[in-house]
Every structure is written in structure tokens, then in C-alpha cells.
Design a protein around this motif. Sequence first.
Motif, PDB file in Angstrom:
ATOM      1  N   THR A  63      34.792 111.338  45.285  1.00 39.88           N
ATOM      2  CA  THR A  63      35.472 111.923  44.139  1.00 39.88           C
ATOM      3  C   THR A  63      36.518 112.913  44.632  1.00 39.88           C
ATOM      4  N   LYS A  64      37.598 113.001  43.900  1.00 38.32           N
ATOM      5  CA  LYS A  64      38.699 113.879  44.279  1.00 38.32           C
ATOM      6  C   LYS A  64      38.240 115.344  44.243  1.00 38.32           C
ATOM      7  N   TYR A  65      38.650 116.114  45.218  1.00 39.51           N
ATOM      8  CA  TYR A  65      38.359 117.544  45.328  1.00 39.51           C
ATOM      9  C   TYR A  65      36.873 117.849  45.493  1.00 39.51           C
ATOM     10  N   SER A  66      36.105 116.923  46.041  1.00 37.53           N
ATOM     11  CA  SER A  66      34.677 117.173  46.241  1.00 37.53           C
ATOM     12  C   SER A  66      34.422 117.673  47.655  1.00 37.53           C
ATOM     13  N   GLY A  67      33.288 118.268  47.847  1.00 37.87           N
ATOM     14  CA  GLY A  67      32.861 118.690  49.170  1.00 37.87           C
ATOM     15  C   GLY A  67      33.446 120.014  49.616  1.00 37.87           C
ATOM     16  N   THR A  68      32.996 120.434  50.787  1.00 37.31           N
ATOM     17  CA  THR A  68      33.445 121.669  51.411  1.00 37.31           C
ATOM     18  C   THR A  68      34.111 121.317  52.729  1.00 37.31           C
ATOM     19  N   ASP A  69      35.338 121.785  52.911  1.00 36.84           N
ATOM     20  CA  ASP A  69      36.071 121.505  54.145  1.00 36.84           C
ATOM     21  C   ASP A  69      35.701 122.530  55.210  1.00 36.84           C
ATOM     22  N   VAL A  70      35.414 122.049  56.413  1.00 36.67           N
ATOM     23  CA  VAL A  70      35.109 122.918  57.552  1.00 36.67           C
ATOM     24  C   VAL A  70      35.872 122.406  58.774  1.00 36.67           C
ATOM     25  N   LYS A  71      36.139 123.329  59.703  1.00 37.39           N
ATOM     26  CA  LYS A  71      36.819 122.951  60.939  1.00 37.39           C
ATOM     27  C   LYS A  71      35.951 123.426  62.096  1.00 37.39           C
ATOM     28  N   VAL A  72      35.520 122.480  62.936  1.00 37.71           N
ATOM     29  CA  VAL A  72      34.646 122.784  64.068  1.00 37.71           C
ATOM     30  C   VAL A  72      35.277 122.191  65.325  1.00 37.71           C
ATOM     31  N   ASP A  73      35.455 123.019  66.321  1.00 34.55           N
ATOM     32  CA  ASP A  73      36.054 122.588  67.593  1.00 34.55           C
ATOM     33  C   ASP A  73      37.376 121.854  67.383  1.00 34.55           C
ATOM     34  N   GLY A  74      38.180 122.323  66.425  1.00 35.28           N
ATOM     35  CA  GLY A  74      39.484 121.732  66.168  1.00 35.28           C
ATOM     36  C   GLY A  74      39.476 120.459  65.357  1.00 35.28           C
ATOM     37  N   VAL A  75      38.308 120.013  64.912  1.00 31.62           N
ATOM     38  CA  VAL A  75      38.193 118.789  64.113  1.00 31.62           C
ATOM     39  C   VAL A  75      37.855 119.177  62.677  1.00 31.62           C
ATOM     40  N   GLU A  76      38.585 118.583  61.717  1.00 32.46           N
ATOM     41  CA  GLU A  76      38.331 118.877  60.308  1.00 32.46           C
ATOM     42  C   GLU A  76      37.312 117.905  59.727  1.00 32.46           C
ATOM     43  N   TYR A  77      36.325 118.456  59.038  1.00 39.96           N
ATOM     44  CA  TYR A  77      35.270 117.677  58.395  1.00 39.96           C
ATOM     45  C   TYR A  77      35.178 118.084  56.930  1.00 39.96           C
ATOM     46  N   THR A  78      34.568 117.224  56.141  1.00 39.79           N
ATOM     47  CA  THR A  78      34.189 117.556  54.769  1.00 39.79           C
ATOM     48  C   THR A  78      32.692 117.301  54.658  1.00 39.79           C
ATOM     49  N   ILE A  79      31.976 118.283  54.126  1.00 41.32           N
ATOM     50  CA  ILE A  79      30.543 118.113  53.867  1.00 41.32           C
ATOM     51  C   ILE A  79      30.387 117.957  52.360  1.00 41.32           C
ATOM     52  N   ALA A  80      29.851 116.824  51.943  1.00 41.46           N
ATOM     53  CA  ALA A  80      29.711 116.517  50.521  1.00 41.46           C
ATOM     54  C   ALA A  80      28.324 115.980  50.242  1.00 41.46           C
ATOM     55  N   SER A  81      27.967 115.977  48.982  1.00 42.43           N
ATOM     56  CA  SER A  81      26.693 115.411  48.546  1.00 42.43           C
ATOM     57  C   SER A  81      26.838 113.894  48.442  1.00 42.43           C
ATOM     58  N   VAL A  82      25.761 113.187  48.666  1.00 39.52           N
ATOM     59  CA  VAL A  82      25.791 111.724  48.566  1.00 39.52           C
ATOM     60  C   VAL A  82      26.173 111.288  47.150  1.00 39.52           C
ATOM     61  N   LYS A  83      25.905 112.106  46.143  1.00 42.30           N
ATOM     62  CA  LYS A  83      26.266 111.735  44.769  1.00 42.30           C
ATOM     63  C   LYS A  83      27.773 111.817  44.513  1.00 42.30           C
ATOM     64  N   ASP A  84      28.535 112.433  45.445  1.00 42.11           N
ATOM     65  CA  ASP A  84      29.999 112.471  45.335  1.00 42.11           C
ATOM     66  C   ASP A  84      30.648 111.195  45.849  1.00 42.11           C
ATOM     67  N   ILE A  85      29.858 110.319  46.474  1.00 41.52           N
ATOM     68  CA  ILE A  85      30.392 109.062  47.001  1.00 41.52           C
ATOM     69  C   ILE A  85      30.390 108.026  45.886  1.00 41.52           C
ATOM     70  N   LEU A  86      31.566 107.464  45.642  1.00 42.16           N
ATOM     71  CA  LEU A  86      31.714 106.500  44.554  1.00 42.16           C
ATOM     72  C   LEU A  86      31.466 105.070  45.004  1.00 42.16           C
ATOM     73  N   ALA A  87      31.886 104.741  46.248  1.00 43.53           N
ATOM     74  CA  ALA A  87      31.779 103.359  46.708  1.00 43.53           C
ATOM     75  C   ALA A  87      31.848 103.299  48.227  1.00 43.53           C
ATOM     76  N   VAL A  88      31.277 102.226  48.783  1.00 43.62           N
ATOM     77  CA  VAL A  88      31.385 101.920  50.197  1.00 43.62           C
ATOM     78  C   VAL A  88      32.393 100.792  50.329  1.00 43.62           C
ATOM     79  N   ILE A  89      33.334 100.941  51.252  1.00 46.70           N
ATOM     80  CA  ILE A  89      34.351  99.917  51.470  1.00 46.70           C
ATOM     81  C   ILE A  89      33.878  98.992  52.571  1.00 46.70           C
ATOM     82  N   GLU A  90      33.846  97.705  52.296  1.00 46.91           N
ATOM     83  CA  GLU A  90      33.384  96.718  53.303  1.00 46.91           C
ATOM     84  C   GLU A  90      34.531  95.877  53.777  1.00 46.91           C
TER      85      GLU A  90
END
Length: 90
Positions: A63-90
Motif C-alpha cells: 500500500t502507498k505510504y505504508s511502513g517505516t523507512d530506515v537506513k542501515v549501513d547505507g542501505v535503505e529499507y522499509t519495515i512494514a506489516s504483512v497486512k500492508d502487502i497487497l499482492a505477490v508478483i510472480e
Amino acid sequence: MTIKPLADKVLLTPAEAEETTASGLFIAASAQEKPEFMNVAAVGPGTEENPMTVQAGDKVIITKYSGTDVKVDGVEYTIASVKDILAVIE
């Protein structure tokens, strides 16, 4: 440093952002929106209410604007809840 998500959280990395429009115009990095397509880097164990439905390596749409953005060792990550995931792309 290693990041291990807890409970029903997933650790996401941005998928490659489109740098051109459909007509071929280049998009400046500052004008690009937060990507909704993400790669799952790690997953927590899940909870009874929110079982884990994705695994590391999956490409997902969140979902747009979901999760919390963090930067660790120069790499950007987003930590989100599994319920924020709308679909898996295959």
C-alpha cells in the motif's frame, strides 16, 4: 549489521524504479514517488492474527505510504506489516 523483523513485520527493499516515462522522458530522482513494488529481504515469524504469507525473495506490491523507512549501513529499507502487502508478483 543484520535486521530481523519481529512478529508480523517484513523487511523490504525498493525494486528498481522506473527512470523513464512510457513516452521516453527521463524522471529526475527527486520527482520519483516512493515505490509500491518492493522486494522482500526478510520476514518475521507471523502471528495468529496475521500469519506470514510471503517469504524472502518475493517481489510484492504494498500500500502507498505504508511502513517505516530506515537506513542501515547505507542501505535503505522499509519495515512494514504483512497486512500492508497487497499482492505477490510472480
